[in-house]
Design a protein around this motif. Structure first.
Motif, mmCIF file in Angstrom:
data_model
loop_
_atom_site.group_PDB
_atom_site.id
_atom_site.type_symbol
_atom_site.label_atom_id
_atom_site.label_comp_id
_atom_site.label_asym_id
_atom_site.label_seq_id
_atom_site.Cartn_x
_atom_site.Cartn_y
_atom_site.Cartn_z
ATOM 1 N N SER A 278 0.831 -1.213 0.000
ATOM 2 C CA SER A 278 0.000 0.000 0.000
ATOM 3 C C SER A 278 0.858 1.253 0.000
ATOM 4 N N ALA A 279 0.192 2.411 -0.021
ATOM 5 C CA ALA A 279 0.887 3.704 -0.023
ATOM 6 C C ALA A 279 1.099 4.243 1.386
ATOM 7 N N LEU A 280 0.865 3.437 2.405
ATOM 8 C CA LEU A 280 1.073 3.877 3.781
ATOM 9 C C LEU A 280 2.550 4.174 4.025
ATOM 10 N N PRO A 281 2.865 5.050 4.986
ATOM 11 C CA PRO A 281 4.275 5.301 5.322
ATOM 12 C C PRO A 281 4.954 4.009 5.768
ATOM 13 N N TRP A 282 6.244 3.861 5.439
ATOM 14 C CA TRP A 282 6.947 2.622 5.743
ATOM 15 C C TRP A 282 6.955 2.317 7.227
ATOM 16 N N TRP A 283 7.074 3.374 8.062
ATOM 17 C CA TRP A 283 7.132 3.147 9.503
ATOM 18 C C TRP A 283 5.805 2.605 10.025
ATOM 19 N N LEU A 284 4.694 3.040 9.418
ATOM 20 C CA LEU A 284 3.391 2.555 9.853
ATOM 21 C C LEU A 284 3.191 1.097 9.436
ATOM 22 N N LYS A 285 3.670 0.757 8.238
ATOM 23 C CA LYS A 285 3.567 -0.633 7.786
ATOM 24 C C LYS A 285 4.309 -1.569 8.744
ATOM 25 N N ILE A 286 5.530 -1.182 9.088
ATOM 26 C CA ILE A 286 6.330 -2.019 9.987
ATOM 27 C C ILE A 286 5.697 -2.075 11.368
ATOM 28 N N ALA A 287 5.135 -0.950 11.816
ATOM 29 C CA ALA A 287 4.475 -0.928 13.128
ATOM 30 C C ALA A 287 3.287 -1.884 13.154
ATOM 31 N N ILE A 288 2.527 -1.936 12.059
ATOM 32 C CA ILE A 288 1.383 -2.852 11.984
ATOM 33 C C ILE A 288 1.859 -4.297 12.085
ATOM 34 N N GLY A 289 2.940 -4.625 11.377
ATOM 35 C CA GLY A 289 3.487 -5.977 11.455
ATOM 36 C C GLY A 289 4.006 -6.315 12.835
ATOM 37 N N THR A 290 4.641 -5.338 13.493
ATOM 38 C CA THR A 290 5.172 -5.563 14.838
ATOM 39 C C THR A 290 4.056 -5.788 15.842
ATOM 40 N N VAL A 291 2.985 -5.012 15.717
ATOM 41 C CA VAL A 291 1.830 -5.191 16.610
ATOM 42 C C VAL A 291 1.216 -6.581 16.404
ATOM 43 N N ALA A 292 1.124 -7.029 15.151
ATOM 44 C CA ALA A 292 0.571 -8.363 14.877
ATOM 45 C C ALA A 292 1.432 -9.450 15.511
ATOM 46 N N LEU A 293 2.768 -9.309 15.392
ATOM 47 C CA LEU A 293 3.663 -10.296 15.995
ATOM 48 C C LEU A 293 3.561 -10.272 17.513
ATOM 49 N N ALA A 294 3.521 -9.084 18.092
ATOM 50 C CA ALA A 294 3.399 -8.969 19.555
ATOM 51 C C ALA A 294 2.083 -9.577 20.030
ATOM 52 N N GLY A 295 1.022 -9.370 19.253
ATOM 53 C CA GLY A 295 -0.263 -9.962 19.613
ATOM 54 C C GLY A 295 -0.222 -11.471 19.601
ATOM 55 N N PHE A 296 0.482 -12.041 18.605
ATOM 56 C CA PHE A 296 0.602 -13.500 18.530
ATOM 57 C C PHE A 296 1.318 -14.049 19.756
ATOM 58 N N TRP A 297 2.464 -13.449 20.120
ATOM 59 C CA TRP A 297 3.211 -13.971 21.256
ATOM 60 C C TRP A 297 2.510 -13.695 22.585
ATOM 61 N N ALA A 298 1.765 -12.604 22.672
ATOM 62 C CA ALA A 298 0.973 -12.368 23.884
ATOM 63 C C ALA A 298 -0.099 -13.453 24.018
ATOM 64 N N TYR A 299 -0.718 -13.798 22.897
ATOM 65 C CA TYR A 299 -1.720 -14.869 22.866
ATOM 66 C C TYR A 299 -1.116 -16.189 23.329
ATOM 67 N N VAL A 300 0.087 -16.499 22.828
ATOM 68 C CA VAL A 300 0.732 -17.766 23.182
ATOM 69 C C VAL A 300 1.181 -17.768 24.639
ATOM 70 N N LEU A 301 1.877 -16.725 25.048
ATOM 71 C CA LEU A 301 2.507 -16.735 26.365
ATOM 72 C C LEU A 301 1.516 -16.478 27.499
ATOM 73 N N VAL A 302 0.552 -15.601 27.288
ATOM 74 C CA VAL A 302 -0.398 -15.292 28.370
ATOM 75 C C VAL A 302 -1.473 -16.366 28.472
ATOM 76 N N LEU A 303 -2.212 -16.570 27.383
ATOM 77 C CA LEU A 303 -3.277 -17.576 27.426
ATOM 78 C C LEU A 303 -2.695 -18.988 27.494
ATOM 79 N N GLY A 304 -1.582 -19.209 26.795
ATOM 80 C CA GLY A 304 -0.983 -20.542 26.800
ATOM 81 C C GLY A 304 -0.468 -20.945 28.154
#
Length: 329
Positions: A278-304
Motif C-alpha cells: 500500500s501507499a502507507l508510510p513505511w514506519w506505519l507498515k512495519i508498526a502494523i506488522g510488529t503489533v501483529a507479531l506482539a499480539g501472537f506472542w501475547a496470545y501464546v505466552l499469556v493464554l498458553g
C-alpha cells in the motif's frame, strides 16, 4: 477382574448395541432397547476403566458409546462456547508447549538467513549465481516490489500457500527430514534475496517490504517447523510414555498447532495483501506488522501459560481421544 471372562459375558450386549446403531430405522421397542443397552455398556466401560483399563477394550467401548450417543441424541452441533474454548485454551496451550522449540528454530533460521545474505552481498561469485546482471537488476528494481499487489485475491493466495506449507511441516514432521529441508530452503531463499537487494543498495527496500507481513508470517513457518521437529523427537525419545501413545498424544496436540497457525497466517496474509504494497508510510507498515507479531506472542505466552497450568495440552479430551493404559514414570 478377569477381563477375558468379562468380555465373553458382555460381548452379546455390545454386538447387539452395535447392530442397533447401524440400523437406519428403529421401531419403538428397538429405540427403548438402544437406550437401555447404551446405559448398560456405559456401566461396562466405567467398570473396565476402574478395574482393568485395557486400552483396546476401552477404545472399543468408547467408540461404540459415542456412536450410540449420536444415534440417540442426534449429531452434536458445536456450540460457540466450544469454539471459544478451543481458540482461547486448546490452541494457545499447544503453542505454548513448543515455545522453546519455536525459539530455537527461529534463531537457527535467522542465523542461516543472515549468513547467506552477507555471503551473497559480499562475494561476487555468489552474486553471479543469482542470475545474469540483467536478471538481477530486473528482480531488484521491478519484480521484488511489484510482487506485493494489494488486493483480496493476492491475500487469499498467500494465506492458502503458507497455511498449506505449515500444515505439511506439522503433519510430515515425524520424518525429521522434511522440516529441516523446508526451513533451510526458506532461510536460504530469504537470505539470498536480502543479500541480492543489499548488493544493489536496496536493502532498505527489502526490509520495508518484508517486515510488515514477514514478522508474523516467518514466525508462523518457524513454529510449524518446530511442531514437526517436536513430533520427530517424540518418536526418538517418548519419555515415560509408550512410543505409540506419546506419538498419538503429541500428534493430536500439534494438529491443534496447525489450526492456530492457519489463523496467524490469515492475519499475515491480510497484512501482505493490503498493507505491504500500500501507499502507507513505511514506519506505519512495519508498526502494523510488529503489533501483529506482539499480539501472537501475547496470545501464546499469556493464554498458553494459563491453559498449561490448568492441565491443558492441546490434545483431545479422554472421551474423544480414547483412554490409555496408565504408565509408571
Amino acid at each position: 477382574m478377569d477381563l477375558d471372562a468379562f468380555t465373553s459375558v458382555h460381548t452379546p450386549a455390545w454386538d447387539r448395541l452395535a447392530t442397533l446403531v447401524k440400523r437406519r430405522r428403529l421401531d419403538g421397542a428397538q429405540a427403548d432397547e438402544l437406550v437401555r443397552l447404551y446405559q448398560e455398556v456405559a456401566t461396562h466401560l466405567s467398570t473396565v476403566r476402574s478395574a482393568a483399563p485395557d486400552p483396546v477394550l476401552v477404545t472399543r467401548l468408547s467408540d461404540l458409546l459415542n456412536r450410540a450417543r449420536t444415534r440417540i441424541s442426534g449429531a452434536h452441533e458445536p456450540a460457540w462456547s466450544d469454539v471459544v474454548r478451543y481458540a482461547a485454551v486448546s490452541v494457545p496451550a499447544a503453542l505454548y508447549r513448543i515455545r522453546w522449540w519455536s525459539l530455537g528454530v527461529t534463531v537457527a533460521c535467522l542465523v542461516v538467513a543472515v549468513v547467506v545474505g552477507v555471503h551473497v552481498a559480499t562475494h561476487p561469485e555468489a552474486l553471479a549465481a543469482m542470475g545474469t546482471p540483467a536478471e538481477r537488476e530486473q528482480y531488484v528494481h521491478d519484480a521484488f516490489g511489484s510482487y506485493y499487489d494489494p488486493k483480496a485475491s493476492f491475500a487469499a493466495m498467500v494465506w492458502t500457500n503458507n497455511a498449506w506449507i505449515s500444515a505439511q511441516l506439522v503433519a510430515l514432521g515425524i520424518t525429521g527430514v522434511l522440516p529441516v529441508f523446508v526451513l533451510a530452503q526458506n532461510a536460504i531463499s530469504v537470505g539470498a534475496s536480502g543479500g541480492l537487494m543489499a548488493a544493489y543498495g536496496e536493502l532498505d527496500t527489502f526490509l520495508t517490504l518484508i517486515a510488515p507481513h514477514g514478522q508474523l508470517e516467518l514466525t508462523a513457518v518457524f513454529v510449524a517447523g518446530a511442531a514437526g521437529l517436536k513430533t520427530f523427537w517424540t518418536l526418538v525419545d517418548p519419555g515415560p510414555r509408550r512410543r505409540g501413545v506419546a506419538l498419538a498424544q503429541e500428534g493430536r496436540a500439534l494438529v491443534t498447532v496447525a489450526v492456530g497457525l492457519a489463523g496467524a497466517l490469515a492475519v499475515s496474509g491480510v497484512i501482505e495483501g493490503f498493507v505491504t504494497g500500500s501507499a502507507l508510510p513505511w514506519w506505519l507498515k512495519i508498526a502494523i506488522g510488529t503489533v501483529a507479531l506482539a499480539g501472537f506472542w501475547a496470545y501464546v505466552l499469556v493464554l498458553g501459560r494459563r491453559a498449561v497450568r490448568a492441565g491443558e495440552t492441546g490434545d483431545l479430551d479422554m472421551e474423544r481421544a480414547g483412554a490409555v493404559l496408565p504408565t509408571a514414570a
